[in-house]
Structure formats: structure tokens, C-alpha cells
Design a protein around this motif. Structure first.
Motif, mmCIF file in Angstrom:
data_model
loop_
_atom_site.group_PDB
_atom_site.id
_atom_site.type_symbol
_atom_site.label_atom_id
_atom_site.label_comp_id
_atom_site.label_asym_id
_atom_site.label_seq_id
_atom_site.Cartn_x
_atom_site.Cartn_y
_atom_site.Cartn_z
ATOM 1 N N LEU A 152 8.093 8.503 -18.247
ATOM 2 C CA LEU A 152 8.172 9.255 -17.034
ATOM 3 C C LEU A 152 7.889 8.520 -15.682
ATOM 4 O O LEU A 152 8.265 8.691 -14.478
ATOM 5 N N GLU A 153 6.964 7.661 -15.762
ATOM 6 C CA GLU A 153 6.495 6.833 -14.889
ATOM 7 C C GLU A 153 7.386 5.951 -14.256
ATOM 8 O O GLU A 153 7.261 5.478 -13.046
ATOM 9 N N ASP A 154 8.263 5.317 -15.259
ATOM 10 C CA ASP A 154 9.419 4.504 -14.702
ATOM 11 C C ASP A 154 10.441 5.229 -13.901
ATOM 12 O O ASP A 154 10.968 4.918 -12.998
ATOM 13 N N TYR A 155 10.735 6.444 -14.320
ATOM 14 C CA TYR A 155 11.649 7.527 -13.787
ATOM 15 C C TYR A 155 11.109 7.805 -12.542
ATOM 16 O O TYR A 155 11.972 7.866 -11.351
ATOM 17 N N SER A 156 9.753 7.840 -12.335
ATOM 18 C CA SER A 156 9.261 8.154 -10.892
ATOM 19 C C SER A 156 9.523 6.816 -10.096
ATOM 20 O O SER A 156 9.954 7.038 -8.975
ATOM 21 N N ALA A 157 9.144 5.894 -10.633
ATOM 22 C CA ALA A 157 9.170 4.543 -9.802
ATOM 23 C C ALA A 157 10.377 4.233 -9.676
ATOM 24 O O ALA A 157 10.771 3.789 -8.401
ATOM 25 N N LEU A 158 11.751 4.469 -10.389
ATOM 26 C CA LEU A 158 12.979 4.165 -10.166
ATOM 27 C C LEU A 158 13.450 5.193 -8.867
ATOM 28 O O LEU A 158 14.175 4.466 -8.222
ATOM 29 N N THR A 159 12.748 6.213 -9.092
ATOM 30 C CA THR A 159 13.174 7.475 -7.834
ATOM 31 C C THR A 159 12.805 6.983 -6.611
ATOM 32 O O THR A 159 13.629 7.061 -5.621
ATOM 33 N N PHE A 160 11.498 6.529 -6.595
ATOM 34 C CA PHE A 160 11.011 6.023 -5.287
ATOM 35 C C PHE A 160 11.703 4.694 -4.944
ATOM 36 O O PHE A 160 11.844 4.743 -3.585
ATOM 37 N N THR A 162 0.718 -1.304 -0.221
ATOM 38 C CA THR A 162 -0.049 -0.064 0.070
ATOM 39 C C THR A 162 0.806 1.298 0.012
ATOM 40 O O THR A 162 0.699 2.072 -0.747
ATOM 41 N N ASN A 163 1.954 1.234 0.680
ATOM 42 C CA ASN A 163 2.730 2.573 0.793
ATOM 43 C C ASN A 163 3.424 2.474 -0.400
ATOM 44 O O ASN A 163 3.787 3.564 -0.887
ATOM 45 N N CYS A 164 3.996 1.666 -0.905
ATOM 46 C CA CYS A 164 4.471 1.569 -2.360
ATOM 47 C C CYS A 164 3.699 2.051 -3.432
ATOM 48 O O CYS A 164 3.962 3.114 -4.079
ATOM 49 N N LEU A 165 2.396 1.525 -3.537
ATOM 50 C CA LEU A 165 1.520 2.001 -4.449
ATOM 51 C C LEU A 165 1.179 3.524 -4.299
ATOM 52 O O LEU A 165 1.337 4.523 -5.201
ATOM 53 N N SER A 166 0.929 3.863 -2.976
ATOM 54 C CA SER A 166 0.671 5.601 -2.849
ATOM 55 C C SER A 166 1.942 6.262 -2.980
ATOM 56 O O SER A 166 1.764 7.241 -3.436
ATOM 57 N N GLY A 167 3.146 5.874 -2.722
ATOM 58 C CA GLY A 167 4.218 6.579 -2.692
ATOM 59 C C GLY A 167 4.801 6.806 -4.208
ATOM 60 O O GLY A 167 5.375 7.796 -4.469
ATOM 61 N N VAL A 168 4.623 5.667 -5.195
ATOM 62 C CA VAL A 168 4.829 5.935 -6.466
ATOM 63 C C VAL A 168 3.874 6.870 -7.100
ATOM 64 O O VAL A 168 4.230 7.548 -7.674
ATOM 65 N N ALA A 218 2.434 9.462 -5.587
ATOM 66 C CA ALA A 218 2.776 10.435 -5.433
ATOM 67 C C ALA A 218 4.008 11.105 -6.131
ATOM 68 O O ALA A 218 4.109 12.191 -6.446
ATOM 69 N N GLN A 219 4.982 10.244 -6.301
ATOM 70 C CA GLN A 219 6.146 10.677 -6.943
ATOM 71 C C GLN A 219 5.633 10.874 -8.567
ATOM 72 O O GLN A 219 6.404 12.008 -8.943
ATOM 73 N N ILE A 220 4.885 10.142 -9.145
ATOM 74 C CA ILE A 220 4.391 10.443 -10.462
ATOM 75 C C ILE A 220 3.633 11.574 -10.353
ATOM 76 O O ILE A 220 4.005 12.448 -11.556
ATOM 77 N N GLU A 221 2.871 12.088 -9.580
ATOM 78 C CA GLU A 221 2.271 13.499 -9.860
ATOM 79 C C GLU A 221 3.272 14.325 -9.554
ATOM 80 O O GLU A 221 3.061 15.427 -10.298
ATOM 81 N N ARG A 222 4.232 14.288 -8.649
ATOM 82 C CA ARG A 222 5.380 15.360 -8.359
ATOM 83 C C ARG A 222 5.880 15.742 -9.996
ATOM 84 O O ARG A 222 6.172 16.853 -10.336
#
Lengths: 362, 362
Positions: A304-312, A27-33, A35-39
Motif C-alpha cells: 500500500l505504501e508503494d501504491y501511495s508513492a506511485l500515486t504521488f 522535503t516536499n516529496c517526503l511530506s507529500g508521500v 500524507a498520501q500514505i496516511e490518506r
């Protein structure tokens, strides 16, 4: 010379990622990713974007998905081979890299098979959160394969879905999904057809794998106010929706030039109106305009979604001390003396890479 | 279900590659890669080719270089950052992957920094072997950085060069090269200018790093019968030759669409005549037509050369038992149950990856 100058590469294997998701919580991974995608989507114009590079064969597709901002370059390797499961292989396998733009040094190498399922579900839920009716509680989930549980949980946590209506041409896939989601606070109903699953749903998620122009969803199934989350149609010749469905809906996309090639809208003329979703996040477009409007997120998956996921995932790995240093590129004392690495004396000039140790970078 | 179905990935690190080249011998690696390039160039039309994808910044460039035939997909990640050496980092760092086209499974992940130097030198020597005068014994080597020793040894072994005339704007680079090549059967002369180094040479190799439109070589330096091996000019805005040099020479390239963008011929009009080198290997073009002709290999580095180098290095690693298995993508018992990997019971369904063991595949 600081050791931080050396191009050490953090490696997150599949085992590491399983451990990371377990310790962090899905759950934290899904919401964290999400949030990172949104940023990152709010920084849309800072990114150097291109449609992914696809290599097609009779068996499937292999794609490279690069993107960069001023600081980081990211890419994902990902395949799509619908017949793989017959041979005991996943349909989709992926890994990816983050590198420093200033030096070109690769800093992260990570599995992205599990992570792609997380980021795709996070992206879908982020879009639905803005595009679906806020009272949406029932979702039809068509296609119950490897990505379906991630979609279900992201919509439970980020959108408020409480009831799932399930259909897959393979009943064992549905049984597997129901087993995996038992006791997760979702009311699950197995249906015998797409039409039955879709009837009365607030949101319809299609996540099927066949590389054909399928018509999973036809116009007569679509009800006023529905939000359609079309995930499975994601390359030329691979669609899930009848074009009549598109004609009824307001269509939102990730990166328009790529979706014109790969998305459901490949069926429509080049001028068919669509809205890039980042504009909704940025407040430049209203999103849903009425309770009766049919909204459609024509998702294909964007770099960009993978950029965000890798960052998280990198931040989580460093926080938890998960991962290993690998020597993917050399760390020589004299960077002009590559040849010297091959001599016995020169080899001593290799900076000890501390391979196998988890280290915290930055 | 055979274990060969599972997408095990062989990983060759920098340390592994150093060991591989040491055990195989650099000469054997250079000639082996050249032979593999020749075999693959003779299959030119079997490959799905595209110009590489470049991401430029003020600091340098990061590139992805994909290519595929019916069986294997290969790509290389490579950067070019001329100012890196000031910070103790290599100018060029690279790694690459071989994957099965039929399933998309990555089967090899390898360092390619050392390997790129080997394959670039092997490609240069293969071209010179067909394009230079057969009595060539003297080579000017302009640019004495990380790639220079590899060029020198490939030309010694595959072309018959016995004397090197050296120049670099950084005298320490020349001193390093002379130290590294001592006792290797080459007569070495340090020169104080490009013009001095080039005078009387049979072959001129330029392998400089600056990302500018430089004019390392000017028309008055070029002598009848010379072969010019232009390696350093390899992206838009990065050239080494005065356009007058091109006008005197018969120009050979790797993959024309890419070289038009990146090579020395970016200075010329789009119709400027060039010959793809594979046509010389295939006997469709004569190559050098007279002892007085000036030939120019406008090399930028093409993905097929990396495909060949990865193929050679994998075979060598398996022959020598070098490398490790890594878990870059999951090996689950039920490929539709990615989510199941995240549960304690499901995790037992992971196929033991034998990580860290060297195994022989195929």
C-alpha cells in the motif's frame, strides 16, 4: 472513440525521477508521500491486500508486491541482495506499475529505487510522529547505507529530530552520510558502536542490510520511553533485534499477515500481540500510552505504501510535465485484430503512440 | 569495474516486437518459442514454481506470474477483461521482465501482448504434436478473436493442420480471421454453430473470452480420437467445456496446482486424475495411448511459458539489434550513495546509461 480510451503508459525513468525530486524538493516529496500514505491507510478496508510473493535464492530475494482498490491495481518489483554493493550494484532496486482495474491497462511504469527510499522514510516518520514521544530530538541511526539519509531527513522534517548519532560497521558509509547531510540543520555524531550511538537517544532507527538473524539491538541498550524504528529486518531469516527487545515493547506493524512472516516478530509465537498501525491513524488504538512506554514500529514495507508513492509521483510528474509515453501494450484500431498488427497494412491501424512526448493524462 | 556489472535493462516495445516478428518471420517465432518451451519443460524440476497471483474485479482479472530457476527470475503482468473490446481495448494486455537471480537486476522489459499470443499458440501446438493423432489435418477453431490466427498458424506449421472449421458468436471476428489467413495454405470454412464446426474435426481448439462457466463444447459433440485444445477457460468461474467432456477424455495440464484453480478441471473433484504435460515430453508418460482415445489439453497459461518466450525474444532482439536501453534502475558509481544521485555533484556519478541506443549484452 476518445484517445483517453487507449492504454497509453507514462514512464518515469531514474533520470526523470531525479529531476522530479529536484524540482519538487526532497522535503516536499517526503511530506507529500507521508500524507498520501496516511490518506490511503485511512481507506485500509477498501484494499485487496496480500502478503508479497518472495523468490529466495542464496544471493538474496526478489519480490512482487501487488495491491488493488476498486480503481487502481499497483505492484512493485523489488530485490534485496546484501552482497550487491561489492560488485558495484545497489542492494535494493525497484520499479512499479499502476494499472486501471476496470480495463487492466497499465497507466504508469516508474522507477522505484529512489522512490522506495522516500516512501520507506516517509512511512517510518509517519509512524514515529504518532508513536514516539513528542519531545524526541535525538535519533540513533544504525546502518548508514543507501536509505539512511532519507530516514534522517524525514525524521528531521516530520518528527523534529535535530541530533543524529551514527553507527555502521563500514566507517566509509558513515563518512558518506555525514558528507551528504552537512549543512542540513542536523547535528551529526559518529559513534564507534551501536551501544554508544543508542545511549540517550529518543528514537533508534535500525536500517542494516545483512540477511541474517542479527542482534543489532539487545535488551540492555533499550531505555524507557524509546521509540524503535526497525526497518532492516524484512524477510524470513533477516532480523535486527534480540527477542528480548520485542518483549519490552508495544509492537506496531503495517499488515499483520505479512509481518508475521517477514518482520522482527517472526521470532515470536503466532499469537504475540501486535497492533496494525492504520488503527492508530484511524483513532481505533491510542498509540503510545505513557512517556515511559517503549514503542516499536516493526516495518517491513507494504504494497500500500508503494501504491501511495506511485500515486504521488504520477501526480507530480504530470504537474511538472516530466516523463514519457511508452508503448508497453498495443493501441490498435481493432482490438480483436492483434494479428493484423503484424501485416504491413495492419500496422497502419496502430494508433500513433506519441512516444517520447510528455502528455498530460486526465 | 566492468560495465556489464551495471544493471542495464533492454526494452522491447510493441513497435520493436512487431519489427522483430516481421524480420524473424512469425513461423520461425512460433517454432522457436515452442522449441524453447520444450527445452525449459524438460528442466521442470529446476524451476521454483507457484500458481499465479490473481486480483479479480467485476470487470476482469489482473495477474502476476512469477517463476525462477537458479539463474533467471521472470514475471509477466497480464489482464483479462472480456468487455474491453467494446471500448476499443484488447481483452488481454501483457508485459514482462527477466531479471538476474544473482543480483536482482532487471535485464529485460518486454511487451508481451503479441508475445503471449505466440507463446500460447506455440504451447498448444507443442501439446497437440504429442497428444493429437499424427494424421490430424482438420481443426475446429471456436472463438475467432485476437489469439485465433496464432493458433491456426502454429497448428499448420507444427501439427500439420490443413483445414480450419471456424465459429464465433461474432461473425465479424470470423470474417476478420478469414481475411487475415487468406493465402496461407489453409482451407477455411465458416460454420454457423460450434456443433457444425466440430463435426468431423481431428482437433478442437476453444479460445473464447467470456468470463462465465460456459459450455461451448458438450459431450455429444466429442468424437472418438479427437484432441481438444481448451485455451479460453483460464480462471475461476471461466470455463468452456461441459464436465461430461472432461469425463470422456484423458486430461493433460501445465502445472497441476494452478490448473486445479483455473482450468476446466475446476469443475471436478480435487482428486480427478490429470497428467502434467512435461511428463509426456520427458518420456515419463506415454501421452496418447490409442487412436480412439480422446485427449484434452486443459491449458491455462503457465509462467514457465513466458520465461521461455522472454528468453527467445531477448535472443532474437540482440541478434537483430532491436530494442533500447532504459534506465529502470539506477547505475550509480557508489551503490551505497543513492542520496548522492539527488545532488548536482552526485548526479555526475551516474553511469552514462546510453539510453536509446541498442546494445548487445553478453
Amino acid at each position: 472513440m476518445q484517445s483517453s480510451h487507449y492504454p497509453t503508459t507514462l514512464y518515469i525513468s531514474v533520470q526523470d525521477m531525479i529531476r522530479l525530486v529536484e524540482r519538487k524538493g526532497l522535503t516536499n516529496c517526503l511530506s507529500g508521500v507521508a500524507a498520501q500514505i496516511e490518506r490511503d491507510f485511512l481507506r485500509w478496508n477498501e484494499f485487496d491486500k496480500s502478503a508479497r510473493l518472495a523468490s529466495h535464492s542464496e544471493h538474496g530475494v526478489i519480490e512482487l508486491m501487488p495491491i488493488a482498490d476498486a480503481n487502481q491495481f499497483a505492484f512493485k518489483y523489488v530485490n534485496g541482495h546484501p552482497r550487491n554493493t561489492r560488485d558495484g550494484l545497489p542492494t535494493v532496486m525497484a520499479f512499479g506499475v499502476l494499472a486501471d482495474v476496470a480495463t487492466g491497462a497499465p497507466r504508469l511504469l516508474s522507477e522505484l529505487t529512489i522512490t522506495t527510499a522516500i516512501r520507506t522514510a516517509a512511512m517510518s516518520a509517519l509512524a514515529a510522529h504518532r508513536l514516539a514521544r513528542t519531545d524526541s530530538r535525538v535519533m540513533a541511526l544504525i546502518g548508514n547505507g543507501a536509505q539512511s539519509e532519507f530516514q534522517a531527513l524525514a525524521f528531521r522534517d516530520l518528527v523534529g529530530i535535530r541530533k543524529l548519532r551514527l553507527f555502521d560497521t563500514d566507517p566509509q558509509a558513515t563518512a558518506k552520510l555525514m558528507g551528504n547531510l552537512k549543512g542540513q540543520g542536523l547535528e551529526l555524531t559518529a559513534c564507534t558502536s551501536t551501544a554508544e550511538a543508542v545511549r540517550g537517544a529518543d528514537i533508534v532507527t535500525t536500517v542494516t542490510a545483512d540477511k541474517t538473524n542479527a542482534t543489532i539491538l539487545t535488551p540492555e541498550m533499550v531505555e524507557p520511553g524509546m521509540h524503535i524504528n526497525a526497518v532492516g529486518g524484512d524477510c524470513p531469516g533477516k532480523t535486527e533485534l534480540h527477542r528480548g527487545v520485542l518483549e519490552q515493547a508495544s509492537v506496531f506493524v503495517e499488515f499483520e499477515p505479512q509481518t508475521r512472516i517477514e518482520g522482527e516478530i517472526q521470532q515470536m509465537c503466532a499469537a504475540y500481540p501486535v497492533t496494525e498501525f492504520w488503527r492508530v491513524l484511524a483513532g481505533a488504538h491510542a498509540g503510545r500510552r505513557s512517556p515511559a512506554e517503549v514503542t516499536l514500529f516493526d516495518s517491513v514495507g507494504f504494497a500500500l505504501e508503494d501504491y501511495s508513492a506511485l500515486t504521488f509521483m504520477r501526480a507530480a510528474a504530470l504537474e511538472l510535465g516530466i516523463g514519457h509515453i511508452v508503448e508497453l501494450v498495443p493501441q490498435a484500431a481493432d482490438p480483436k485484430d492483434l494479428f493484423g498488427l503484424l501485416s504491413p497494412e495492419g500496422r497502419e491501424a496502430l494508433i500513433p503512440a506519441r512516444i517520447g512526448q510528455v502528455v498530460v493524462m486526465h
